[in-house]
Design a protein around this motif. Structure first.
Motif, PDB file in Angstrom:
ATOM      1  N   PRO A 153     -57.710 -37.491  16.354  1.00  0.00           N
ATOM      2  CA  PRO A 153     -55.746 -38.212  15.157  1.00  0.00           C
ATOM      3  C   PRO A 153     -55.856 -39.344  14.471  1.00  0.00           C
ATOM      4  CG  PRO A 153     -54.889 -36.972  17.674  1.00  0.00           C
ATOM      5  CD  PRO A 153     -56.485 -37.588  17.548  1.00  0.00           C
ATOM      6  N   PRO A 154     -55.616 -39.415  13.442  1.00  0.00           N
ATOM      7  CA  PRO A 154     -55.746 -40.795  12.679  1.00  0.00           C
ATOM      8  C   PRO A 154     -55.180 -41.556  12.790  1.00  0.00           C
ATOM      9  CG  PRO A 154     -55.662 -38.996  11.375  1.00  0.00           C
ATOM     10  CD  PRO A 154     -55.158 -38.249  12.693  1.00  0.00           C
ATOM     11  N   THR A 155     -55.712 -43.048  13.917  1.00  0.00           N
ATOM     12  CA  THR A 155     -54.202 -44.152  13.028  1.00  0.00           C
ATOM     13  C   THR A 155     -54.673 -45.851  12.590  1.00  0.00           C
ATOM     14  OG1 THR A 155     -56.316 -45.022  14.700  1.00  0.00           O
ATOM     15  CG2 THR A 155     -55.461 -43.804  15.965  1.00  0.00           C
ATOM     16  N   THR A 156     -55.281 -44.732  11.386  1.00  0.00           N
ATOM     17  CA  THR A 156     -55.404 -45.953  10.609  1.00  0.00           C
ATOM     18  C   THR A 156     -55.225 -44.422   9.185  1.00  0.00           C
ATOM     19  OG1 THR A 156     -57.808 -46.096  10.319  1.00  0.00           O
ATOM     20  CG2 THR A 156     -56.485 -47.687  11.552  1.00  0.00           C
ATOM     21  N   PHE A 157     -55.355 -45.143   8.308  1.00  0.00           N
ATOM     22  CA  PHE A 157     -55.335 -44.273   6.786  1.00  0.00           C
ATOM     23  C   PHE A 157     -56.724 -44.517   5.839  1.00  0.00           C
ATOM     24  CE2 PHE A 157     -51.164 -45.828   6.081  1.00  0.00           C
ATOM     25  CZ  PHE A 157     -50.421 -45.140   6.339  1.00  0.00           C
ATOM     26  N   SER A 158     -57.158 -45.224   6.620  1.00  0.00           N
ATOM     27  CA  SER A 158     -59.266 -45.185   6.343  1.00  0.00           C
ATOM     28  C   SER A 158     -59.741 -43.816   7.135  1.00  0.00           C
ATOM     29  CB  SER A 158     -59.882 -46.192   6.680  1.00  0.00           C
ATOM     30  OG  SER A 158     -59.795 -47.455   5.866  1.00  0.00           O
ATOM     31  N   GLN A 159     -59.139 -43.272   8.059  1.00  0.00           N
ATOM     32  CA  GLN A 159     -59.652 -42.407   9.532  1.00  0.00           C
ATOM     33  C   GLN A 159     -59.178 -41.335   9.366  1.00  0.00           C
ATOM     34  OE1 GLN A 159     -58.818 -42.614  13.567  1.00  0.00           O
ATOM     35  NE2 GLN A 159     -59.343 -40.820  13.903  1.00  0.00           N
ATOM     36  N   THR A 182     -48.190 -41.302  12.851  1.00  0.00           N
ATOM     37  CA  THR A 182     -48.103 -41.055  11.772  1.00  0.00           C
ATOM     38  C   THR A 182     -49.475 -42.548  11.356  1.00  0.00           C
ATOM     39  OG1 THR A 182     -46.186 -42.115  11.392  1.00  0.00           O
ATOM     40  CG2 THR A 182     -46.747 -39.649  11.238  1.00  0.00           C
ATOM     41  N   PRO A 183     -50.239 -43.013  11.201  1.00  0.00           N
ATOM     42  CA  PRO A 183     -51.496 -43.516  11.047  1.00  0.00           C
ATOM     43  C   PRO A 183     -50.672 -45.302  10.317  1.00  0.00           C
ATOM     44  CG  PRO A 183     -52.221 -42.234   9.432  1.00  0.00           C
ATOM     45  CD  PRO A 183     -50.795 -41.294   9.962  1.00  0.00           C
ATOM     46  N   GLY A 184     -50.949 -45.931  11.256  1.00  0.00           N
ATOM     47  CA  GLY A 184     -50.755 -47.521  11.210  1.00  0.00           C
ATOM     48  C   GLY A 184     -48.831 -47.602  11.714  1.00  0.00           C
ATOM     49  N   THR A 185     -48.659 -46.665  12.083  1.00  0.00           N
ATOM     50  CA  THR A 185     -47.119 -47.088  12.884  1.00  0.00           C
ATOM     51  C   THR A 185     -47.444 -47.059  14.761  1.00  0.00           C
ATOM     52  OG1 THR A 185     -46.387 -44.250  13.117  1.00  0.00           O
ATOM     53  CG2 THR A 185     -46.218 -45.391  11.140  1.00  0.00           C
ATOM     54  N   GLN A 186     -48.344 -47.279  15.649  1.00  0.00           N
ATOM     55  CA  GLN A 186     -48.547 -47.062  17.061  1.00  0.00           C
ATOM     56  C   GLN A 186     -47.287 -48.693  16.718  1.00  0.00           C
ATOM     57  OE1 GLN A 186     -51.353 -47.152  14.876  1.00  0.00           O
ATOM     58  NE2 GLN A 186     -51.965 -45.119  15.382  1.00  0.00           N
ATOM     59  N   GLY A 187     -46.780 -48.258  18.209  1.00  0.00           N
ATOM     60  CA  GLY A 187     -46.054 -48.794  18.893  1.00  0.00           C
ATOM     61  C   GLY A 187     -44.325 -49.421  18.274  1.00  0.00           C
ATOM     62  N   LYS A 229     -40.664 -42.315  25.624  1.00  0.00           N
ATOM     63  CA  LYS A 229     -40.832 -43.189  26.628  1.00  0.00           C
ATOM     64  C   LYS A 229     -41.625 -44.119  25.540  1.00  0.00           C
ATOM     65  CE  LYS A 229     -44.090 -41.687  29.870  1.00  0.00           C
ATOM     66  NZ  LYS A 229     -45.764 -41.582  30.654  1.00  0.00           N
ATOM     67  N   SER A 230     -42.308 -43.848  24.028  1.00  0.00           N
ATOM     68  CA  SER A 230     -41.854 -44.918  22.731  1.00  0.00           C
ATOM     69  C   SER A 230     -40.495 -45.105  22.915  1.00  0.00           C
ATOM     70  CB  SER A 230     -42.722 -43.585  22.223  1.00  0.00           C
ATOM     71  OG  SER A 230     -42.546 -44.504  20.710  1.00  0.00           O
ATOM     72  N   TYR A 231     -39.637 -44.028  23.457  1.00  0.00           N
ATOM     73  CA  TYR A 231     -38.899 -44.938  22.691  1.00  0.00           C
ATOM     74  C   TYR A 231     -37.635 -46.245  23.221  1.00  0.00           C
ATOM     75  CZ  TYR A 231     -33.403 -44.391  22.686  1.00  0.00           C
ATOM     76  OH  TYR A 231     -31.747 -44.142  22.906  1.00  0.00           O
ATOM     77  N   GLN A 232     -38.369 -46.135  24.719  1.00  0.00           N
ATOM     78  CA  GLN A 232     -37.805 -47.253  25.347  1.00  0.00           C
ATOM     79  C   GLN A 232     -38.464 -48.180  25.548  1.00  0.00           C
ATOM     80  OE1 GLN A 232     -37.034 -45.644  29.560  1.00  0.00           O
ATOM     81  NE2 GLN A 232     -35.183 -44.078  28.823  1.00  0.00           N
ATOM     82  N   LYS A 233     -39.402 -48.272  25.279  1.00  0.00           N
ATOM     83  CA  LYS A 233     -40.814 -49.346  25.115  1.00  0.00           C
ATOM     84  C   LYS A 233     -40.838 -50.490  22.877  1.00  0.00           C
ATOM     85  CE  LYS A 233     -44.508 -47.374  24.947  1.00  0.00           C
ATOM     86  NZ  LYS A 233     -45.737 -47.989  23.899  1.00  0.00           N
TER      87      LYS A 233
END
Length: 441
Positions: free
Chosen positions: A187-193, A316-321, A387-391
């Motif tokens: 799964p792409p983590t960046t737009f380049s990927q 979605t790419p670039g939105t981790q965290g 987990k994401s929602y709470q951190k």
């Protein structure tokens, strides 16, 4: 713009309403006339009569979830006749129009669905059409059951105006695990990927990104995620709160990235509803789709797919965290009679309860926003989302009624033109004009 903080269950104390508004988040403090807080029913008040529940929940998963919630309510209040006034179509736009007509004609439903944020909910508050729910929250002990960051999205001038029933994430990339495994993709983590993966998929005759745009809101949601992944959390929130120009280089870059992504989508997007785009991923005709996690309910309830096996997910790419919030909340119209309000308030008690949300959310494919929700009640996807929602840092998306309704409408109109002519300069100017005409601050 203050950043949202994580508030763990153990760290939450009993909050006063003053502390709630002064805490982290985006509580609105502009001048409007606060309504009185609706009194909480006691004794036999609200145990008989009729209740109209107004929503846009007509899909398979959401209608099953609402039916289950109504069943819990009927067990507690068997002498109340519940009338489901759900209106189909337009991701809620049709329902908004019907609701506006009813409210204007002094014929409000008992309670109605809206999204948390400074958009549609706040417009009803400004019009003086809602009662505050301070007393309800205090009587039910809810002030320490929801994160302040969420409560601040439904609090204006120190008054709480809605009850959240679910939590949904807008920045989700859904993908077909079999396709990704076959072509050794992740799964792409960046737009380049993303574009690297898209080239591989397209070369093998697979649509890289399934897209639906029957109602314009779908591409608005996609652009919202692209913008968030491009400019980052801080600048994104500045844009959504009128603290940064939409002519900024980051917005231009996001628009150009969005246009490039359109080269890897299906040509019939304008004819498809969001479920049909998800269906393309499930069938293996497309590899990915960007959609809120209501898609999870469709995958599971309608298509009987298994999370983690038949479909996968990632930010979605670039939105981790970062967690882009879409929360369905229900409000109490101020123009109801005393007996109607008593019935509606009893429903809101069930809606916001741990019991009601435990029944509702697994069927809908969402999860409870309560801090005391049990992760074991949910599947693998919802547990990960919780987990994401709470951190993670919480933010809003451009569409979904979360920001100024006038701006959202103008944005979606500009998006309808942009997906056809790909004229970045015209698009940027249109949304800059929309922000000036419909202030976001």
């Amino acid at each position: 713009m203050k950043k949202f903080r994580k508030i763990g269950v153990a760290a939450v104390g009993v909050l006063t309403l003053t502390a709630l508004v002064s805490g982290c988040g985006t509580a609105n403090t502009t001048n409007s006339t606060p309504s009185s807080s609706a009194p909480v029913p006691t004794g036999n008040a609200g145990t008989t009569g009729k209740l109209e529940i107004f929503s846009w929940w007509t899909g398979v998963a959401s209608s099953k979830a609402l039916k289950a919630l109504i069943h819990v309510f009927n067990e507690k209040y068997p002498h109340v006749q519940v009338i489901n006034e759900a209106v189909a179509g337009g991701a809620g736009s049709n329902a908004h129009a019907v609701l506006a007509s009813r409210m204007t004609n002094n014929n409000p439903p008992g309670t109605f669905q809206v999204h948390a944020g400074n958009g549609s909910l706040y417009s009803w508050v400004q019009a003086g059409d809602l009662d505050s729910l301070n007393n309800l929250y205090q009587s039910q002990g809810w002030l320490n059951k929801y994160p302040k960051s969420l409560l601040n999205l439904i609090t204006f001038n120190g008054n709480i105006y809605a009850v959240p029933v679910d939590m949904q994430r807008a920045n989700v990339l859904w993908y077909n695990p079999s396709i990704f495994k076959k072509y050794n993709l992740t799964p792409p983590t960046t737009f380049s990927q993303f574009f690297q993966d898209a080239k591989v998929l397209k070369a093998h005759g697979i649509t890289p990104l399934a897209l639906a745009n029957h109602g314009n809101w779908e591409t608005t949601l996609l652009f919202s995620d692209v913008l968030l992944g491009t400019v980052g959390y801080t600048d994104y929130n500045k844009l959504l709160h009128g603290q940064m120009s939409w002519n900024s280089p980051g917005v231009v870059q996001a628009a150009n990235t969005f246009t490039k992504m359109m080269q890897y989508t299906n040509s019939d997007a304008s004819a498809l509803h969001w479920q049909q785009a998800d269906q393309l991923v499930a069938n293996g005709q497309a590899a990915m789709n960007v959609m809120g996690d209501w898609a999870q309910g469709y995958f599971k309830t309608t298509l009987n797919l298994t999370p983690g096996k038949d479909f996968g997910w990632a930010p979605t790419p670039g939105t981790q965290g970062v967690f882009s919030v879409v929360s369905d909340v229900f409000a109490l119209p101020s123009k109801l009679s005393a007996s109607q309000k008593a019935v509606a308030l009893n429903f809101l008690k069930v809606l916001g309860s741990a019991e009601g949300q435990k029944v509702f959310n697994p069927l809908k494919g969402t999860f409870s926003p309560r801090l005391d929700a049990n992760p074991s009640d949910y599947d693998a996807y919802s547990q990960a989302a919780m987990k994401s929602y709470q951190k993670d840092q919480l933010t809003l998306c451009i569409g979904q009624g979360a920001v100024n309704p006038g701006f959202t409408t103008a944005f979606e109109n500009a998006m309808a033109i942009f997906v056809t002519n790909h004229n970045t300069k015209q698009f940027i100017q249109s949304i800059e004009n929309a922000a000036q005409t419909n202030p976001l601050s």
